[in-house]
Design an enzyme around this catalytic site. Structure first.
Site, short mmCIF file in Angstrom:
data_model
loop_
_atom_site.label_atom_id
_atom_site.label_comp_id
_atom_site.label_asym_id
_atom_site.label_seq_id
_atom_site.Cartn_x
_atom_site.Cartn_y
_atom_site.Cartn_z
CB ILE A 244 -0.95 -0.01 1.21
CG1 ILE A 244 -1.93 -1.18 1.08
CG2 ILE A 244 -1.71 1.30 1.34
CD1 ILE A 244 -2.76 -1.44 2.33
CB SER B 78 -6.97 -2.63 8.58
OG SER B 78 -7.22 -3.36 9.76
CE1 TYR C 257 -3.72 -6.40 11.07
CE2 TYR C 257 -6.04 -6.24 11.66
CZ TYR C 257 -5.02 -6.04 10.75
OH TYR C 257 -5.29 -5.45 9.53
#
Length: 369
Positions: free
Chosen positions: A48, A200, A212
């Site tokens: 990205i 995200s 995460y």
């Protein structure tokens, strides 16, 4: 009324509606050119970050591409995901592509896990350029040789340290180091610098594991709290949500057969290109001061920005947001129904799913047991 009469009546109305939308969009975009503006992108050698850096080059930004992978490196890079052979995924190749696209690319090989590295680099860039308009934090790392999925009490501390070292601690370090230069840029140029943190959907809904999700949620909160303190200085910050992205690492997992287990069976062929995120950042960077400051502190979804501003992915497609019914039903709901019913859902139903966004309050619900 005859059909041709209806068409003749509606056509002017449609044209007027389109014209009004174009005018409204142009009023939100800054008339200033991107040429001369300076951007720093971390994690820019691949994925990205690379996609964002190259797209900024197409808008004539001066782009400093930061990353560990360099042609000058004589030893393997630790904790780096496998990719296809023959790819030149280095900061030098990113900088060259930025320049080919019309910008000015500069490669800086660095290890952001080392304290004070980003402070030195950003100080040198500001001394050289005299301004810092955009900082994109995209660097991220995951433990290799172990599954991301699992119970937190069964994962060792390396999981937390890896995903939240470069992915959170060093993002904070980069923002802290960049803020004084961006505040000064706002004063001298009368433009609005932007800090863009690549996050995200794991910041809103359970994904992969506890470490995460906590890290991504913290990134979102970092963007929000920085916006509060930076507002009076004319600097904006946002958190950016790409969707499922066809990065070089993800494509290699698909090739070697490990993608389905790691992703939970998601269809990568329907994913976004890294450049799609770059196009979203370009649109945000073009916004006038009042419009970008109104968004400051928010989560912005790449696919939703594409719908709003009318841009597409590089193949002409317009992937849906992960919280859209058009994404959720085919990927999660329909397979479960087909499994329980023992027969496929008719194609006419699948093809009629609306691109309707699920509210964040619903999307953030716990995963089904």
């Amino acid at each position: 009324m005859k059909a041709h009469s209806v068409s003749a009546f509606l056509l002017p109305l449609v044209l007027v509606h389109c014209f009004i939308n174009v005018i409204a969009l142009s009023n939100r975009l800054s008339p200033s050119m991107s040429q001369g503006r300076v951007a720093v992108v971390t994690g820019a050698s691949r994925g990205i970050g690379r996609g964002i850096a190259v797209q900024l080059g197409s808008e004539k930004f001066t782009v400093y591409a930061l990353g560990r992978s360099s042609r000058k490196s004589s030893s393997p890079i630790p904790r780096q995901r496998p990719v296809a052979e023959g790819l030149d995924l280095t900061v030098e190749s990113t900088a060259e592509e930025v320049t080919r696209q019309g910008g000015q690319g500069h490669a800086i090989a660095c290890d952001l896990s080392k304290d004070n590295e980003i402070d030195r680099i950003l100080a040198e860039i500001f001394a050289e350029e005299g301004r810092l308009d955009l900082v994109v934090c995209s660097a991220y790392s995951v433990p290799l040789g172990t599954s991301l999925r699992g119970n937190f009490w069964e994962q060792d501390m390396d999981m937390w340290d890896t995903v939240n070292g470069v992915g959170l601690r060093q993002v904070y370090a980069a923002c802290r180091a960049a803020a004084p230069s961006m505040i000064e840029t706002a004063k001298t140029t009368k433009e609005t610098p932007l800090i863009c943190l690549v996050s995200s959907f794991g910041g809103k809904s359970y994904t992969f594991n506890v470490a995460y999700g906590v890290g991504k949620c913290a990134i979102d909160r970092l963007a929000t709290d920085m916006a509060y303190q930076l507002k009076k200085h004319g600097v904006a910050s946002i958190s950016l949500y790409p969707g499922l992205v066809k990065t070089e690492g993800n494509l290699q997992m698909l090739e070697d057969g490990s993608w389905d287990e790691a992703s939970g069976g998601l269809d990568l062929s329907q994913g976004e290109s890294p450049a799609f995120s770059g196009k979203a950042v370009v649109q945000l960077a073009k916004l006038k001061e009042e419009d970008i400051m109104e968004r400051s502190g928010n989560v912005e979804v790449v696919a939703e920005l594409a719908n709003e501003f009318g841009f597409t992915d590089i193949d002409g497609s317009q992937p849906p947001s992960i919280r859209s019914l058009r994404y959720l039903l085919p990927n999660f709901v329909f397979p479960q129904i087909e499994k329980e019913a023992g027969k496929p859902i008719p194609q006419w139903i699948k093809s009629k799913v609306p691109d309707m966004l699920v509210p964040w309050s619903v999307f953030s619900s716990p995963p089904p047991s």
